[in-house]
Design a protein around this motif. Structure first.
Motif, short mmCIF file in Angstrom:
data_model
loop_
_atom_site.label_atom_id
_atom_site.label_comp_id
_atom_site.label_asym_id
_atom_site.label_seq_id
_atom_site.Cartn_x
_atom_site.Cartn_y
_atom_site.Cartn_z
N LEU A 39 0.82 -1.20 0.00
CA LEU A 39 0.00 0.00 0.00
C LEU A 39 0.86 1.25 0.00
CD1 LEU A 39 -2.75 -1.00 2.59
CD2 LEU A 39 -3.12 -0.56 0.16
N SER A 40 1.97 1.21 0.73
CA SER A 40 2.83 2.39 0.90
C SER A 40 3.71 2.66 -0.31
CB SER A 40 3.70 2.21 2.14
OG SER A 40 2.90 2.06 3.30
N GLY A 41 3.59 1.83 -1.35
CA GLY A 41 4.39 2.03 -2.55
C GLY A 41 5.73 1.34 -2.50
N HIS A 42 5.87 0.38 -1.58
CA HIS A 42 7.13 -0.36 -1.45
C HIS A 42 6.87 -1.86 -1.57
CE1 HIS A 42 9.29 3.26 -0.39
NE2 HIS A 42 8.35 3.55 0.50
N PRO A 43 6.49 -2.33 -2.78
CA PRO A 43 6.24 -3.76 -2.98
C PRO A 43 7.46 -4.62 -2.70
CG PRO A 43 6.38 -2.63 -5.09
CD PRO A 43 6.31 -1.57 -4.04
N SER A 44 8.63 -3.98 -2.67
CA SER A 44 9.87 -4.70 -2.36
C SER A 44 9.83 -5.31 -0.96
CB SER A 44 11.05 -3.72 -2.43
OG SER A 44 10.82 -2.58 -1.61
N HIS A 45 8.98 -4.80 -0.09
CA HIS A 45 8.89 -5.29 1.28
C HIS A 45 7.50 -5.86 1.58
CE1 HIS A 45 12.51 -2.93 1.39
NE2 HIS A 45 12.78 -3.38 2.60
N GLY A 46 6.77 -6.16 0.52
CA GLY A 46 5.40 -6.63 0.67
C GLY A 46 5.22 -8.10 0.39
N VAL A 47 4.18 -8.43 -0.37
CA VAL A 47 3.80 -9.82 -0.62
C VAL A 47 4.93 -10.61 -1.29
CG1 VAL A 47 2.14 -11.29 -1.84
CG2 VAL A 47 1.37 -9.19 -0.74
N ILE A 48 5.78 -9.93 -2.02
CA ILE A 48 6.90 -10.61 -2.67
C ILE A 48 7.78 -11.36 -1.67
CG2 ILE A 48 8.53 -8.67 -2.53
CD1 ILE A 48 9.37 -9.34 -5.42
N ARG A 49 7.72 -10.97 -0.40
CA ARG A 49 8.57 -11.59 0.63
C ARG A 49 8.01 -12.94 1.12
NH1 ARG A 49 13.70 -9.26 1.27
NH2 ARG A 49 13.50 -7.10 0.51
N VAL A 50 6.76 -13.25 0.80
CA VAL A 50 6.16 -14.49 1.31
C VAL A 50 6.97 -15.70 0.84
CG1 VAL A 50 4.13 -15.99 1.18
CG2 VAL A 50 3.85 -13.53 1.54
N THR A 51 7.32 -15.71 -0.44
CA THR A 51 8.09 -16.83 -0.99
C THR A 51 9.43 -16.97 -0.27
OG1 THR A 51 7.03 -16.55 -3.14
CG2 THR A 51 9.09 -17.78 -3.08
N ASP A 304 5.45 11.76 2.54
CA ASP A 304 4.34 12.18 1.68
C ASP A 304 4.00 11.13 0.63
OD1 ASP A 304 3.86 14.60 2.92
OD2 ASP A 304 4.99 15.81 1.46
N ILE A 305 5.02 10.56 0.00
CA ILE A 305 4.78 9.59 -1.07
C ILE A 305 4.06 8.36 -0.52
CG2 ILE A 305 5.93 8.00 -2.66
CD1 ILE A 305 7.97 10.17 -3.21
N GLU A 306 4.49 7.89 0.64
CA GLU A 306 3.84 6.71 1.23
C GLU A 306 2.39 7.00 1.59
OE1 GLU A 306 8.18 6.13 1.52
OE2 GLU A 306 6.83 7.80 1.92
N ARG A 307 2.13 8.17 2.17
CA ARG A 307 0.76 8.51 2.54
C ARG A 307 -0.14 8.61 1.30
NH1 ARG A 307 3.65 11.36 6.81
NH2 ARG A 307 4.18 13.07 5.39
N SER A 308 0.37 9.23 0.26
CA SER A 308 -0.38 9.35 -0.99
C SER A 308 -0.61 7.98 -1.63
CB SER A 308 0.37 10.27 -1.96
OG SER A 308 -0.31 10.35 -3.20
N SER A 309 0.41 7.15 -1.59
CA SER A 309 0.30 5.82 -2.19
C SER A 309 -0.75 4.98 -1.48
CB SER A 309 1.65 5.10 -2.15
OG SER A 309 1.55 3.78 -2.64
N ARG A 310 -0.79 5.06 -0.15
CA ARG A 310 -1.76 4.24 0.59
C ARG A 310 -3.20 4.56 0.18
NH1 ARG A 310 2.29 4.03 4.94
NH2 ARG A 310 1.74 6.07 5.76
N LYS A 311 -3.47 5.84 -0.03
CA LYS A 311 -4.82 6.21 -0.47
C LYS A 311 -5.11 5.69 -1.87
CE LYS A 311 -4.89 10.50 2.26
NZ LYS A 311 -4.92 11.99 2.20
#
Length: 349
Positions: A39-51, A304-311
């Protein structure tokens, strides 16, 4: 690329983690932290880490039911042991303990020895700021030597990220969060999954040549510090704090393979009191009122970028590269789940 609504994807992620032996409470929290990174615009630390996490559970590096423990504690400090648990758990507990201590002692310092991946460091600065503290966290050590020091071509360091948070009054808080490599390793991983090139200056291939092919990193290439010698210097500082200062609480060695260092400061520690938030508002407003340069719409501050990305992402859905989602489904199959069932949960069917 498939797109998912937040809640179904969170449920699917928790389901996969749970099937790998993660208790429900941990799986639920971890899933939300991962999705919040997307959500925060950082997919590098998101669902990709499950694997990655499931592979590390399989090889014994992660113990999914383990929980971090406190090794030593004083009125102004705390040292924790990761213990093979998900690093997010230790990072959350360390943050909360330090902020609570800083309310009494004005300043509190702590660390985590042998911590696994703690996710997006900005998550913990956001937590600390929401509790009213000024906060600094760094993570690093020689445990994943995939970064070359300035002037070198061999991996000798990790990505060594840093995060800082400070509350404000009417303005949104400052939340700084970045790796000291030119790009976080996970961002290069996302580019690989998307099948796209990366900007110049981020990696060298296994012959020491500059490359824009993300696959070269995973063929014995190396990442580079951001900003040349300046990023390298900051990278070194972080290893000294996160690894050398914290130490290794298991073997007694003076250096932890991957550690975390954090500092919480009460806004009134030096007498600023309520004026601190007001002054932060003034600083933020002064900067944001700057006339934008050509090619820019506005001047932003960290966070700011993370807050905007979450919305935006919450409204549009979380988009994942096909390769990323296929890897998650393959990992789900390895822990005994039906990939079609996991996909149905994620799509809300």
């Amino acid at each position: 690329m498939p797109t998912f609504a937040v809640e179904p994807l969170t449920k699917a992620t928790a389901r996969v983690l749970g099937a790998a032996g993660t208790p429900d409470d941990i799986a639920g929290k971890l899933a939300r932290w991962l999705i919040n990174a997307n959500l925060s615009g950082h997919p590098s630390h998101g669902v990709i880490r499950v694997t990655q996490y499931l592979a590390q559970i399989k090889d014994g590096a992660y113990r999914p039911a383990e929980r971090p423990r406190v090794v030593s504690e004083s009125a102004t400090s705390v040292v924790m042991e990761g213990g093979g648990a998900f690093g997010h758990l230790a990072a959350e507990e360390l943050t909360i303990r330090l902020v609570e201590k800083s309310r009494v002692s004005r300043v509190a310092v702590g660390g985590i020895a042998r911590c696994n991946h703690i996710g997006r460091l900005g998550e913990w600065s956001e937590l600390a700021v929401s509790m009213g503290a000024v906060f600094l966290m760094v993570a690093g050590g020689p445990g994943m030597m995939r970064t070359a020091p300035f002037g070198g071509r061999e991996g000798r360091m990790s990505t060594n990220p840093i995060s800082f948070g400070a509350p404000a009054g009417d303005a949104d808080p400052i939340i700084l969060d970045f790796a000291t490599t030119a790009a976080a390793e996970g961002k290069i991983r996302v580019a690989r999954d998307k099948g796209v090139e990366i900007p110049p200056g981020q990696i060298l291939d296994n012959q020491g040549r500059p490359s824009i092919n993300p696959n070269d990193l995973y063929d014995n290439g190396v990442m580079l510090p951001f900003g040349g010698h300046k990023g390298y210097g900051l990278m070194l500082m972080i290893e000294l704090l996160a690894s050398n200062l914290v130490g290794d609480t298991i073997t007694g060695e003076p250096q932890s393979p991957i550690g975390t260092f954090a500092l919480a400061i009460d806004p009134d520690a030096l007498g600023a009191g309520a004026g601190f938030s007001a002054m932060n508002d003034a600083t933020i407003n002064r900067v944001k009122q700057t006339a934008p340069a050509p090619g820019f719409d506005e001047v932003l501050v960290p966070g700011d970028i993370e807050r905007s990305s979450r919305k935006a992402v919450a409204a549009a859905g979380v988009e994942l590269p096909d390769a990323t989602w296929n890897d998650v489904l393959a990992s789900a199959a390895e822990v005994g789940l039906d990939p079609a069932e996991v996909n149905a949960i994620a799509t809300g069917e």
